[in-house]
Motif scaffolding. Structure first.
Motif, PDB file in Angstrom:
ATOM      1  N   ALA B 489     -31.714  86.530  14.457  1.00 48.96           N
ATOM      2  CA  ALA B 489     -32.326  86.528  15.778  1.00 48.96           C
ATOM      3  C   ALA B 489     -32.136  87.893  16.436  1.00 48.96           C
ATOM      4  CB  ALA B 489     -31.686  85.450  16.640  1.00 48.96           C
ATOM      5  N   ARG B 490     -33.062  88.195  17.290  1.00 53.11           N
ATOM      6  CA  ARG B 490     -33.048  89.498  17.926  1.00 53.11           C
ATOM      7  C   ARG B 490     -31.781  89.657  18.762  1.00 53.11           C
ATOM      8  NH1 ARG B 490     -37.328  91.321  22.499  1.00 53.11           N
ATOM      9  NH2 ARG B 490     -36.063  93.030  23.270  1.00 53.11           N
ATOM     10  N   PRO B 491     -31.032  90.678  18.528  1.00 53.75           N
ATOM     11  CA  PRO B 491     -29.799  90.845  19.291  1.00 53.75           C
ATOM     12  C   PRO B 491     -30.119  91.276  20.714  1.00 53.75           C
ATOM     13  CG  PRO B 491     -30.093  92.668  17.779  1.00 53.75           C
ATOM     14  CD  PRO B 491     -31.279  91.782  17.623  1.00 53.75           C
ATOM     15  N   SER B 492     -29.353  90.750  21.664  1.00 51.97           N
ATOM     16  CA  SER B 492     -29.724  90.999  23.048  1.00 51.97           C
ATOM     17  C   SER B 492     -28.608  91.685  23.819  1.00 51.97           C
ATOM     18  CB  SER B 492     -30.086  89.678  23.725  1.00 51.97           C
ATOM     19  OG  SER B 492     -29.019  88.774  23.584  1.00 51.97           O
ATOM     20  N   SER B 493     -27.554  92.033  23.165  1.00 53.30           N
ATOM     21  CA  SER B 493     -26.454  92.622  23.918  1.00 53.30           C
ATOM     22  C   SER B 493     -25.772  93.710  23.108  1.00 53.30           C
ATOM     23  CB  SER B 493     -25.428  91.536  24.262  1.00 53.30           C
ATOM     24  OG  SER B 493     -24.838  91.092  23.062  1.00 53.30           O
ATOM     25  N   ILE B 494     -24.886  94.387  23.768  1.00 51.98           N
ATOM     26  CA  ILE B 494     -24.124  95.427  23.085  1.00 51.98           C
ATOM     27  C   ILE B 494     -23.244  94.810  22.010  1.00 51.98           C
ATOM     28  CG2 ILE B 494     -22.346  97.204  23.419  1.00 51.98           C
ATOM     29  CD1 ILE B 494     -24.943  97.983  24.672  1.00 51.98           C
ATOM     30  N   ARG B 495     -22.806  93.585  22.286  1.00 52.17           N
ATOM     31  CA  ARG B 495     -21.954  92.903  21.314  1.00 52.17           C
ATOM     32  C   ARG B 495     -22.692  92.713  19.999  1.00 52.17           C
ATOM     33  NH1 ARG B 495     -20.483  88.197  19.521  1.00 52.17           N
ATOM     34  NH2 ARG B 495     -18.293  87.945  18.925  1.00 52.17           N
ATOM     35  N   ALA B 496     -23.979  92.357  20.098  1.00 51.81           N
ATOM     36  CA  ALA B 496     -24.785  92.174  18.893  1.00 51.81           C
ATOM     37  C   ALA B 496     -24.886  93.476  18.116  1.00 51.81           C
ATOM     38  CB  ALA B 496     -26.183  91.690  19.272  1.00 51.81           C
ATOM     39  N   LEU B 497     -24.987  94.549  18.862  1.00 46.55           N
ATOM     40  CA  LEU B 497     -25.083  95.850  18.201  1.00 46.55           C
ATOM     41  C   LEU B 497     -23.824  96.128  17.391  1.00 46.55           C
ATOM     42  CD1 LEU B 497     -26.785  98.484  17.942  1.00 46.55           C
ATOM     43  CD2 LEU B 497     -25.409  99.386  19.807  1.00 46.55           C
ATOM     44  N   LEU B 498     -22.694  95.668  17.931  1.00 50.41           N
ATOM     45  CA  LEU B 498     -21.429  95.916  17.245  1.00 50.41           C
ATOM     46  C   LEU B 498     -21.246  95.004  16.043  1.00 50.41           C
ATOM     47  CD1 LEU B 498     -19.154  96.439  20.351  1.00 50.41           C
ATOM     48  CD2 LEU B 498     -19.940  98.171  18.736  1.00 50.41           C
ATOM     49  N   THR B 499     -21.717  93.752  16.167  1.00 46.99           N
ATOM     50  CA  THR B 499     -21.496  92.826  15.054  1.00 46.99           C
ATOM     51  C   THR B 499     -22.539  92.995  13.953  1.00 46.99           C
ATOM     52  OG1 THR B 499     -22.686  91.191  16.367  1.00 46.99           O
ATOM     53  CG2 THR B 499     -20.277  91.046  16.360  1.00 46.99           C
ATOM     54  N   THR B 500     -23.777  93.198  14.309  1.00 42.08           N
ATOM     55  CA  THR B 500     -24.802  93.397  13.283  1.00 42.08           C
ATOM     56  C   THR B 500     -25.481  94.749  13.502  1.00 42.08           C
ATOM     57  OG1 THR B 500     -26.415  92.263  14.645  1.00 42.08           O
ATOM     58  CG2 THR B 500     -25.302  90.948  12.955  1.00 42.08           C
ATOM     59  N   PRO B 501     -24.752  95.810  13.297  1.00 47.94           N
ATOM     60  CA  PRO B 501     -25.293  97.117  13.671  1.00 47.94           C
ATOM     61  C   PRO B 501     -26.551  97.484  12.891  1.00 47.94           C
ATOM     62  CG  PRO B 501     -23.288  97.363  12.366  1.00 47.94           C
ATOM     63  CD  PRO B 501     -23.449  95.910  12.646  1.00 47.94           C
ATOM     64  N   THR B 502     -26.559  97.224  11.585  1.00 48.24           N
ATOM     65  CA  THR B 502     -27.697  97.636  10.775  1.00 48.24           C
ATOM     66  C   THR B 502     -28.979  96.976  11.261  1.00 48.24           C
ATOM     67  OG1 THR B 502     -26.068  97.406   9.033  1.00 48.24           O
ATOM     68  CG2 THR B 502     -28.241  98.163   8.398  1.00 48.24           C
ATOM     69  N   HIS B 503     -28.876  95.672  11.538  1.00 53.86           N
ATOM     70  CA  HIS B 503     -30.090  94.973  11.935  1.00 53.86           C
ATOM     71  C   HIS B 503     -30.586  95.418  13.296  1.00 53.86           C
ATOM     72  CE1 HIS B 503     -28.369  92.292   8.823  1.00 53.86           C
ATOM     73  NE2 HIS B 503     -29.622  92.399   8.416  1.00 53.86           N
ATOM     74  N   THR B 504     -29.662  95.676  14.191  1.00 58.59           N
ATOM     75  CA  THR B 504     -30.058  96.134  15.511  1.00 58.59           C
ATOM     76  C   THR B 504     -30.734  97.501  15.423  1.00 58.59           C
ATOM     77  OG1 THR B 504     -28.022  95.080  16.199  1.00 58.59           O
ATOM     78  CG2 THR B 504     -29.240  96.288  17.872  1.00 58.59           C
ATOM     79  N   VAL B 505     -30.127  98.384  14.647  1.00 51.42           N
ATOM     80  CA  VAL B 505     -30.724  99.705  14.476  1.00 51.42           C
ATOM     81  C   VAL B 505     -32.140  99.560  13.948  1.00 51.42           C
ATOM     82  CG1 VAL B 505     -30.608 101.809  13.100  1.00 51.42           C
ATOM     83  CG2 VAL B 505     -28.552 100.941  14.203  1.00 51.42           C
ATOM     84  N   HIS B 506     -32.311  98.634  12.994  1.00 50.79           N
ATOM     85  CA  HIS B 506     -33.628  98.456  12.410  1.00 50.79           C
ATOM     86  C   HIS B 506     -34.627  97.899  13.397  1.00 50.79           C
ATOM     87  CE1 HIS B 506     -33.644  99.784   8.388  1.00 50.79           C
ATOM     88  NE2 HIS B 506     -32.441  99.294   8.184  1.00 50.79           N
ATOM     89  N   HIS B 507     -34.133  97.010  14.276  1.00 53.35           N
ATOM     90  CA  HIS B 507     -35.028  96.457  15.280  1.00 53.35           C
ATOM     91  C   HIS B 507     -35.563  97.558  16.175  1.00 53.35           C
ATOM     92  CE1 HIS B 507     -36.626  93.853  18.335  1.00 53.35           C
ATOM     93  NE2 HIS B 507     -35.934  94.530  19.236  1.00 53.35           N
ATOM     94  N   TYR B 508     -34.680  98.446  16.637  1.00 56.85           N
ATOM     95  CA  TYR B 508     -35.128  99.521  17.524  1.00 56.85           C
ATOM     96  C   TYR B 508     -35.968 100.540  16.762  1.00 56.85           C
ATOM     97  CZ  TYR B 508     -32.515  97.543  21.287  1.00 56.85           C
ATOM     98  OH  TYR B 508     -32.085  96.687  22.245  1.00 56.85           O
ATOM     99  N   TRP B 509     -35.604 100.750  15.518  1.00 60.24           N
ATOM    100  CA  TRP B 509     -36.401 101.659  14.687  1.00 60.24           C
ATOM    101  C   TRP B 509     -37.838 101.147  14.551  1.00 60.24           C
ATOM    102  CZ3 TRP B 509     -38.065 105.794  12.624  1.00 60.24           C
ATOM    103  CH2 TRP B 509     -38.920 105.753  11.510  1.00 60.24           C
ATOM    104  N   ARG B 510     -37.944  99.833  14.356  1.00 57.79           N
ATOM    105  CA  ARG B 510     -39.268  99.257  14.185  1.00 57.79           C
ATOM    106  C   ARG B 510     -40.112  99.448  15.441  1.00 57.79           C
ATOM    107  NH1 ARG B 510     -40.515  92.864  13.976  1.00 57.79           N
ATOM    108  NH2 ARG B 510     -42.734  93.002  13.537  1.00 57.79           N
ATOM    109  N   LYS B 511     -39.497  99.224  16.600  1.00 52.18           N
ATOM    110  CA  LYS B 511     -40.217  99.404  17.861  1.00 52.18           C
ATOM    111  C   LYS B 511     -40.669 100.858  18.003  1.00 52.18           C
ATOM    112  CE  LYS B 511     -39.237  96.788  21.706  1.00 52.18           C
ATOM    113  NZ  LYS B 511     -38.423  96.351  22.830  1.00 52.18           N
ATOM    114  N   PHE B 512     -39.771 101.772  17.704  1.00 50.69           N
ATOM    115  CA  PHE B 512     -40.060 103.195  17.800  1.00 50.69           C
ATOM    116  C   PHE B 512     -41.169 103.577  16.819  1.00 50.69           C
ATOM    117  CE2 PHE B 512     -39.018 107.519  16.231  1.00 50.69           C
ATOM    118  CZ  PHE B 512     -39.291 108.221  17.391  1.00 50.69           C
ATOM    119  N   ASP B 513     -41.068 103.012  15.614  1.00 58.54           N
ATOM    120  CA  ASP B 513     -42.052 103.307  14.571  1.00 58.54           C
ATOM    121  C   ASP B 513     -43.443 102.854  15.019  1.00 58.54           C
ATOM    122  OD1 ASP B 513     -42.715 104.319  12.078  1.00 58.54           O
ATOM    123  OD2 ASP B 513     -42.553 102.368  11.110  1.00 58.54           O
ATOM    124  N   ASP B 514     -43.542 101.648  15.548  1.00 59.10           N
ATOM    125  CA  ASP B 514     -44.835 101.124  15.967  1.00 59.10           C
ATOM    126  C   ASP B 514     -45.388 101.853  17.175  1.00 59.10           C
ATOM    127  OD1 ASP B 514     -44.939  99.373  13.952  1.00 59.10           O
ATOM    128  OD2 ASP B 514     -44.318  97.614  15.103  1.00 59.10           O
TER     129      ASP B 514
END
Lengths: 544, 544
Positions: B489-514
């Motif tokens: 699921a889409r991470p919604s907090s800083i905590r999510a960024l810390l626990t699933t960093p790779t996926h969060t980075v990818h989520h933002y990368w995807r937004k930036f890419d599009d």
């Protein structure tokens, strides 16, 4: 050709001098190649330019810039080497030519092409040699012996049809294209064979025996080179048909085709034959048999990979020639007497024009005599274009001149230096000036069909003229077969064989091809459906 | 890397010695390449063999035959040269690796790959250096200083994963494949950077400042090389998107892609960066953006042309290494004391195994600690395969050893000769013995998924394992995008960024890419339909 494969170490001579300088050179050269492609694309619609001239001019400009930066010491990134040219750049160009040629037109005009390519080149070489001998004897140039004069004949008999082929269209003017193209290939081979023969034969006392030996040698080379090319092509077809049955691998197939094509060229060099002829006929056989035995992906890949290799090699050559033209060392000798150099270049250019006229018009007349249908005859305008198309001198002339008049890229004799600079002048002048005039000239001489279908082809197919010829490969496949049947009734007597020899030969070839060759070596319609096509492998929507 | 681009003239050294002999060599070499492809194809179903081992064995056999014919004087056709390897053979292999890699898996395991590739290689190098220093000091080998010991560490830390990748399957074991593959690329770059640093740094007095300098230098190289690769890839995408809009030419597009990829490698060399890393990231960017901006024909062509180039370069390297292994000159020094040579080789092989074990198992443990889902963890059997897959030593080790211990292919010191022969022994032994055991080992350790899908893939798709990975390119295109959404699921907090960093980075990368990258540089779904596809251009029946 053997002699050219000497000091290939000189190819990257710049690399031995300084490490980092060499990396800079390679970067600049690759970047310039990219630049040529981009600029060539932008100028595509231009009335005058083509890719070759663009590359030549970019090469010249780069040469000037390097000359200015280095303070007049150096103008090129790489030392021009015949080895690099004959071993790496020429084979892909000639192979691709054979691979993409419309076989129907080529074989229909086979006799005319041979007349132009072999007999014509001999006539041209003789006229240039004799003319140079008569005129240069009266000028003070330096010690030039009879072998040198004959070599000059061979050097300036080598045409460069790359430039013209970029302008002529295989669809609009099939007769003209196949004549100019076929002549170009045979001419290249003839010039190189001639040049080697002149280098090796004892020419101080020419008599009938030596002349007969010379001619026999020439035909032996021609026949064996062709047979070697056909053999290698058939071998590749057989290997791929037998081995890859039901277990196709695109990478292996493509690799095998490229390696076998290159092997045919190197084998010809091994047996002292003409690699150019061998690789050309290998290309024809590969496109007729091997190409049908591979997967759809392999077909698309080989078609475009060969065309791309050839395209890059052409640009590379013109860039190289342009950059090397300003080499200060060669021009130093000439700067004492600029008048002599200009005179020599003009005389050679004049001899080239006379020498070519001396065989194009008479041989066209001879060829027309044998043709019954007026459509097959070569009109005067077409003769003029054939004459014009062969006036350009290019990389083959440069390579032969370097081989004859320099030792590993350097020259220290006045006479040799003048010959080198004159060759450069003739190559530059003919490529740029004649090249620029070719497009307008063709549109004046052949206005209607040319112009209509050219604009049509641009609107319907956004590919370049070069790529336009690519889809023709598929059409070309069955051309050998159709030729016997579709226009002329089947000949039934010996008389028919005498009156329409080409068509009769094709009829029997077609029967032989269907009965023996195709079941053995594969080919269109004789290979079971091969999976792995791009349309099959992935869902259709992926391709839109 | 700069240092390797020295005397490229030596590459074709054989050509300067004798003209006809050189043509014979080239013929033999091309014919052997063809033979390797055919034999590799025939042995494809074999349980033990793969293409690399075939090439190595054919090379060895040819070496023996040449040795016998030449009466023990000569065993190779070409002198092994690091220049040929680093300038012409390695770039296409690494570029193709980047071009065909499944980006999803690669970026998901990015941190683990970096751990293995960079930190692991440093650990391995240190252990081998220290071990060699301790053991070799007690044996009489010759004068070896501290720089030599460190170089030995770097030489034997360079793995050769080509062999393993031919056995591992990207579909069946995606995690394992991406780990072994990614580690291989990073390891190559690390070893070369390490080797260069050892050559250039003053290592007589190591202190904290120098060590810090060393580490900073390493990270600087890593970052700038990556950025240069990304920049060149984006530039190619931008040029092709802007220029070729509506007027596509397959030849020009393919030529531009190949030239720009090579330019990225040469630019890295120009700026003293790691060409391997640059060309790898250039390949990734090109497959993500540029590849979507070209015609269908160009896509099929580039996909297979890059794979074929890489395939031929790999076979070339193994053939070369096999043939060079029997060079009599190097073995002459060793023949006095065969015991020493065997001992040194065995010790080095042992150190390689210990050094690799010393980082694979601890780092896997560390990596597992960070993973939450048990599926993402690396099991013991997989750790064992990762350990095993990196035991092979190949052409990179050979090239580095030649660079360090010989001058232009020749050596005259006993210590250096022993190091060269030991490197050859370790490379041959590890590639052949460990290589032969890899297939059976994997089928024992990972029996079910491996075996099932392997037999399935052969029946459904007659392409080779290598080609099997090619259609994945299309699937791989959207992998970067899907990664953010489809499992977690889409991470919604800083905590999510810390626990699933790779996926969060990818989520933002995807937004930036599009939002920014794709509209700018093209890419899947952001380029209008491009004509010129094989399915479009010719009638459908032509393709069946």
């Amino acid at each position: 050709m053997e002699a050219y494969i000497g000091s290939i170490g000189s190819k990257l001579q710049m690399l031995t001098t300084s490490d980092h300088a060499s990396v800079v050179s390679m970067n600049l050269f690759v970047a310039l190649l990219c630049g040529c492609i981009v600029i060539g694309h932008l100028l595509e619609e231009n009335r005058w330019m083509n890719e070759s001239i663009t590359a030549l001019i970019i090469g010249l400009c780069t040469g000037v810039i390097i000359l200015l930066i280095s303070g007049g010491k150096n103008s090129h990134l790489l030392v021009f080497s015949e080895d690099l040219f004959f071993i790496y750049l020429l084979p892909p160009i000639i192979f691709n030519a054979g691979f993409q040629v419309k076989k129907k037109q080529f074989f229909r005009n086979f006799i005319t092409i041979m007349l132009f390519g072999a007999v014509g080149t001999l006539i041209c070489c003789t006229i240039i040699s004799l003319g140079a001998m008569q005129i240069f004897k009266r000028m003070y140039i330096g010690p030039i012996d009879i072998g040198d004069y004959l070599a000059i004949g061979a050097i300036f008999a080598a045409t460069d049809s790359v430039c013209t082929l970029q302008v002529l269209n295989q669809d609009d003017t099939p007769l003209l294209y196949s004549l100019v193209f076929g002549e170009g290939v045979v001419n290249d081979a003839t010039s190189v064979v001639l040049f080697n023969a002149i280098q090796s034969f004892d020419l101080t006392n020419i008599n009938a025996v030596i002349a007969w030996e010379f001619i026999r040698n020439f035909f032996y080379l021609f026949l064996t080179s062709t047979l070697l090319g056909v053999f290698t092509g058939l071998l590749s077809a057989y290997i791929i048909k037998k081995l890859y049955f039901g277990r196709h691998s695109t990478d292996r197939e493509v690799a095998l085709m490229i390696l076998m094509a290159y092997l045919s060229y190197m084998l010809a060099e091994l047996f002292y034959l003409s690699g150019i002829l061998t690789v050309f006929f290998c290309g024809i056989v590969m496109s007729h048999y091997t190409w049908h035995n591979v997967t759809e992906s392999s077909r698309v890949t080989t078609k475009h990979a060969f065309a791309t290799l050839s395209f890059v090699a052409e640009i590379f050559i013109f860039l190289y020639v342009g950059m090397d033209a300003l080499d200060i060392e060669k021009w130093r000798f000439v700067s004492d007497s600029p008048g002599t150099s200009v005179a020599v270049s003009s005389i050679l250019l004049g001899l080239v024009m006379v020498g070519r006229a001396a065989f194009v018009f008479p041989l066209s007349f001879l060829s027309n005599l044998a043709k019954k249908s007026p459509n097959d005859r070569i009109g005067f305008r077409q003769q003029f274009i054939i004459w014009w198309a062969g006036l350009m001198r290019g990389a083959v002339s440069m390579a032969l001149a370097y081989n004859k008049f320099t030792s590993s890229g350097h020259t220290h004799l006045r006479g040799n230096a003048i010959m080198i600079t004159s060759t450069i002048t003739v190559v530059l002048f003919s490529t740029v000036v004649f090249g620029l005039m070719t497009k307008p000239l063709i549109s004046i001489l052949l206005p209607n069909p040319k112009h209509q279908s050219r604009s049509l082809s641009i609107s319907s197919d956004p590919a370049t003229p070069k790529s336009l010829t690519l889809p023709l490969l598929e059409e070309g496949q069955d051309s050998l077969d159709d030729l016997g049947g579709h226009e002329i009734a089947r000949p039934s007597s010996i008389r028919a064989l005498l009156t329409t020899p080409t068509h009769t030969v094709h009829h029997y070839w077609r029967k032989f091809d269907d009965a023996f060759m195709r079941p053995m070596f594969g080919g269109r319609g004789f290979v079971p459906f091969v999976p792995g096509s791009p349309t099959e492998r992935s869902p259709p929507n992926q391709w839109h």
